[in-house]
Design a protein around this motif. Structure first.
Motif, PDB file in Angstrom:
ATOM      1  N   ALA A  59      -4.238  90.681 -43.332  1.00 40.15           N
ATOM      2  CA  ALA A  59      -5.532  90.438 -42.696  1.00 40.15           C
ATOM      3  C   ALA A  59      -5.688  88.991 -42.248  1.00 40.15           C
ATOM      4  CB  ALA A  59      -6.656  90.837 -43.650  1.00 40.15           C
ATOM      5  N   HIS A  60      -5.288  88.058 -43.098  1.00 39.73           N
ATOM      6  CA  HIS A  60      -5.464  86.643 -42.760  1.00 39.73           C
ATOM      7  C   HIS A  60      -4.646  86.268 -41.531  1.00 39.73           C
ATOM      8  CE1 HIS A  60      -6.150  82.366 -43.251  1.00 39.73           C
ATOM      9  NE2 HIS A  60      -4.836  82.152 -43.218  1.00 39.73           N
ATOM     10  N   GLN A  61      -3.385  86.692 -41.502  1.00 44.86           N
ATOM     11  CA  GLN A  61      -2.527  86.370 -40.365  1.00 44.86           C
ATOM     12  C   GLN A  61      -3.024  86.998 -39.074  1.00 44.86           C
ATOM     13  OE1 GLN A  61      -1.612  87.302 -43.397  1.00 44.86           O
ATOM     14  NE2 GLN A  61       0.513  86.744 -43.888  1.00 44.86           N
ATOM     15  N   LEU A  62      -3.667  88.159 -39.176  1.00 50.38           N
ATOM     16  CA  LEU A  62      -4.146  88.862 -37.987  1.00 50.38           C
ATOM     17  C   LEU A  62      -5.552  88.431 -37.580  1.00 50.38           C
ATOM     18  CD1 LEU A  62      -2.893  92.460 -38.891  1.00 50.38           C
ATOM     19  CD2 LEU A  62      -2.023  91.002 -37.048  1.00 50.38           C
ATOM     20  N   GLY A  63      -6.169  87.567 -38.368  1.00 53.12           N
ATOM     21  CA  GLY A  63      -7.513  87.112 -38.040  1.00 53.12           C
ATOM     22  C   GLY A  63      -8.583  88.137 -38.341  1.00 53.12           C
ATOM     23  N   ILE A  64      -8.354  88.977 -39.343  1.00 50.66           N
ATOM     24  CA  ILE A  64      -9.320  90.015 -39.725  1.00 50.66           C
ATOM     25  C   ILE A  64     -10.078  89.544 -40.964  1.00 50.66           C
ATOM     26  CG2 ILE A  64      -9.629  92.427 -40.385  1.00 50.66           C
ATOM     27  CD1 ILE A  64      -6.876  92.990 -39.125  1.00 50.66           C
TER      28      ILE A  64
ATOM     29  N   SER B 201      -8.530  93.850 -35.587  1.00 52.53           N
ATOM     30  CA  SER B 201      -8.504  92.462 -35.114  1.00 52.53           C
ATOM     31  C   SER B 201      -9.130  92.314 -33.734  1.00 52.53           C
ATOM     32  CB  SER B 201      -7.058  91.957 -35.060  1.00 52.53           C
ATOM     33  OG  SER B 201      -6.313  92.670 -34.085  1.00 52.53           O
ATOM     34  N   GLU B 202      -9.475  93.469 -33.124  1.00 51.16           N
ATOM     35  CA  GLU B 202     -10.060  93.498 -31.781  1.00 51.16           C
ATOM     36  C   GLU B 202      -9.148  92.815 -30.756  1.00 51.16           C
ATOM     37  OE1 GLU B 202     -14.547  93.362 -31.598  1.00 51.16           O
ATOM     38  OE2 GLU B 202     -14.214  92.217 -33.449  1.00 51.16           O
ATOM     39  N   ARG B 203      -7.861  93.061 -30.905  1.00 52.62           N
ATOM     40  CA  ARG B 203      -6.868  92.553 -29.959  1.00 52.62           C
ATOM     41  C   ARG B 203      -6.223  93.735 -29.238  1.00 52.62           C
ATOM     42  NH1 ARG B 203      -3.052  88.788 -33.542  1.00 52.62           N
ATOM     43  NH2 ARG B 203      -1.910  88.695 -31.554  1.00 52.62           N
ATOM     44  N   PRO B 204      -6.095  93.660 -27.921  1.00 50.29           N
ATOM     45  CA  PRO B 204      -5.535  94.793 -27.174  1.00 50.29           C
ATOM     46  C   PRO B 204      -4.021  94.917 -27.360  1.00 50.29           C
ATOM     47  CG  PRO B 204      -6.016  92.980 -25.692  1.00 50.29           C
ATOM     48  CD  PRO B 204      -6.551  92.574 -27.037  1.00 50.29           C
ATOM     49  N   VAL B 205      -3.531  96.126 -27.152  1.00 50.15           N
ATOM     50  CA  VAL B 205      -2.114  96.435 -27.279  1.00 50.15           C
ATOM     51  C   VAL B 205      -1.501  96.606 -25.893  1.00 50.15           C
ATOM     52  CG1 VAL B 205      -0.428  98.116 -28.148  1.00 50.15           C
ATOM     53  CG2 VAL B 205      -2.472  97.594 -29.478  1.00 50.15           C
ATOM     54  N   ARG B 206      -0.302  96.104 -25.723  1.00 51.91           N
ATOM     55  CA  ARG B 206       0.415  96.347 -24.474  1.00 51.91           C
ATOM     56  C   ARG B 206       0.752  97.830 -24.379  1.00 51.91           C
ATOM     57  NH1 ARG B 206       5.459  92.631 -23.536  1.00 51.91           N
ATOM     58  NH2 ARG B 206       5.384  93.797 -21.587  1.00 51.91           N
TER      59      ARG B 206
ATOM     60  N   VAL C  98       7.063  93.287 -34.358  1.00 48.94           N
ATOM     61  CA  VAL C  98       6.427  94.234 -33.441  1.00 48.94           C
ATOM     62  C   VAL C  98       5.047  93.729 -33.034  1.00 48.94           C
ATOM     63  CG1 VAL C  98       5.575  96.595 -33.164  1.00 48.94           C
ATOM     64  CG2 VAL C  98       7.702  96.174 -34.417  1.00 48.94           C
ATOM     65  N   ILE C  99       4.283  93.232 -33.994  1.00 47.28           N
ATOM     66  CA  ILE C  99       2.948  92.708 -33.706  1.00 47.28           C
ATOM     67  C   ILE C  99       3.034  91.531 -32.742  1.00 47.28           C
ATOM     68  CG2 ILE C  99       0.987  91.485 -34.742  1.00 47.28           C
ATOM     69  CD1 ILE C  99       1.333  93.293 -37.197  1.00 47.28           C
ATOM     70  N   PHE C 100       4.012  90.658 -32.951  1.00 50.44           N
ATOM     71  CA  PHE C 100       4.195  89.514 -32.057  1.00 50.44           C
ATOM     72  C   PHE C 100       4.510  89.966 -30.642  1.00 50.44           C
ATOM     73  CE2 PHE C 100       7.174  86.533 -30.026  1.00 50.44           C
ATOM     74  CZ  PHE C 100       6.374  85.415 -29.938  1.00 50.44           C
ATOM     75  N   LEU C 101       5.279  91.034 -30.530  1.00 49.47           N
ATOM     76  CA  LEU C 101       5.705  91.519 -29.214  1.00 49.47           C
ATOM     77  C   LEU C 101       4.617  92.277 -28.473  1.00 49.47           C
ATOM     78  CD1 LEU C 101       9.222  92.889 -30.199  1.00 49.47           C
ATOM     79  CD2 LEU C 101       8.811  91.050 -28.579  1.00 49.47           C
ATOM     80  N   ALA C 102       3.860  93.101 -29.174  1.00 50.79           N
ATOM     81  CA  ALA C 102       3.008  94.077 -28.495  1.00 50.79           C
ATOM     82  C   ALA C 102       1.510  93.835 -28.620  1.00 50.79           C
ATOM     83  CB  ALA C 102       3.326  95.485 -29.016  1.00 50.79           C
ATOM     84  N   LEU C 103       1.079  92.973 -29.560  1.00 50.41           N
ATOM     85  CA  LEU C 103      -0.353  92.741 -29.739  1.00 50.41           C
ATOM     86  C   LEU C 103      -0.751  91.482 -28.969  1.00 50.41           C
ATOM     87  CD1 LEU C 103      -2.567  94.239 -31.305  1.00 50.41           C
ATOM     88  CD2 LEU C 103      -2.270  92.580 -33.149  1.00 50.41           C
ATOM     89  N   LEU C 104      -1.620  91.650 -27.993  1.00 49.20           N
ATOM     90  CA  LEU C 104      -2.025  90.538 -27.137  1.00 49.20           C
ATOM     91  C   LEU C 104      -3.111  89.696 -27.806  1.00 49.20           C
ATOM     92  CD1 LEU C 104      -2.151  92.449 -23.737  1.00 49.20           C
ATOM     93  CD2 LEU C 104      -0.368  90.906 -24.539  1.00 49.20           C
TER      94      LEU C 104
END
Length: 346
Positions: A188-193, A232-237, A305-311
């Protein structure tokens, strides 16, 4: 006395075999035919056989690769050839009847003729959505009829921290959902949640096509990304398809059906796939033409995967922004040097 007898059984779906019987079998998995393979088999074996059975000559009924592929994908979605053969035979019987009534000349089979004889298309293949969206991920699934895209949707709403899952899932896939949720909480912390989000919001994960049973662990990567995106309210590619099993520690594990899943993504217009590092060896089964036109990224951990696909946060639905380009600063971090173009992979 059957003590020295060997029984050989076949089945399109392994899970239709009773568990007690399946445990006593040595299972040999053989992949179903792809559309391209069915077309090739039709030219070499099926068409000559059916023409002879229906009393026709080659010039009486003429096919193309396009129409044979259309029959296979639109009217006989199956692992084998039984339905495909039945549909082609229906066209030939129609021609044989007209020939018996005195009609001469060749029939050039086209899509209109197929629909006139076989009726409306029974199965449709939709093009993949490619615009970034929060909580929506394009996964890849293997079925008894080959590979298919599997859309995974996640929605966050005010609540008490419940996790709701719908879409007719088997036990293994439900466990994948639980593991994905736990992994996202641990990151959660790394993802900003914010931690309170897990207590003040319910998360609903849905797998469309609810009438189709779904099971297996290979959707773990896509499920985890959907949960991370919505919280995290971040869009996915959405221009990337993905597959892979995920452990609680975030390791991405090997899966099956690489050939079928890759072909499903290719037919849907997707040209990038994320899959487990341990599946790199399986690319040799993918047709060379497909490998040359696709890019594969091999991930070992879910963090990759998160680094690659989560904007980045702040990029909302693509309806507000339009398709993202590789030149966009928000997309560039998701295209690291680790991505391998199969054209140079050998």
């Amino acid at each position: 006395d059957l003590s020295a007898a060997l029984f050989i059984c076949t089945a399109n779906n392994l899970y239709d075999i009773p568990v007690a019987l399946r445990d006593r079998m040595e299972v040999i998995r053989i992949a179903g035919y792809t559309i391209e393979e069915k077309v090739e088999i039709a030219w070499r074996y099926l068409l000559p056989k059916l023409l002879e059975e229906n009393g026709l000559l080659e010039q009486d009924l003429q096919f193309t690769d396009e129409v044979l592929g259309y029959i296979s994908s639109g009217y006989s979605r199956e692992a084998g050839l039984r339905g495909f053969s039945r549909n082609v035979s229906s066209l030939m019987r129609k021609r044989a009847r007209k020939k018996a009534e005195g009609e001469e000349g060749a029939w050039l089979v086209d899509i209109k003729m197929i629909e006139d004889v076989l009726g409306p298309q029974r199965f449709t293949s939709e093009a993949a959505e490619k615009e970034p969206e929060i909580g929506a991920v394009t996964g890849l699934a293997w079925t008894s009829t080959g590979g298919d895209l599997m859309l995974i949707e996640a929605l966050r709403m005010p609540g008490s921290g419940r996790l709701i899952v719908t879409g007719q899932l088997g036990d293994v896939m439900r466990e994948s959902v639980d593991a994905a949720y736990s992994y996202v909480r641990s990151r959660a912390h790394q993802l900003g949640i914010e931690n309170k989000s897990f207590k003040e919001h319910d998360v609903h994960i849905h797998f469309p096509a609810g009438a189709i049973p779904k099971d297996g662990p290979s959707a773990g990567v896509a499920i985890t990304l959907a949960v991370a995106s919505v919280l995290s309210e971040r869009p996915v590619r959405r221009d990337i398809a993905m597959t892979g099993e995920v452990t609680l520690r975030g390791r991405v594990l090997e899966i099956g059906g690489v050939k079928e899943k890759t072909l499903a993504a290719y037919r849907a217009g997707l040209r990038q796939i994320i899959m487990p590092k341990s599946n790199e060896k399986d690319l040799r089964d993918v047709p060379a033409e497909v490998r040359a036109n696709m890019a594969f990224t091999f991930a070992q951990t879910m963090d990759e995967v998160i680094f690659l696909a989560l904007l980045p946060a702040g990029l909302s639905h693509a309806a507000d922004f339009g398709p993202l380009q590789e030149s966009d600063p928000a997309v560039r971090p998701a295209l690291p040097e680790r991505e391998i173009a199969i054209g140079t992979h050998g």
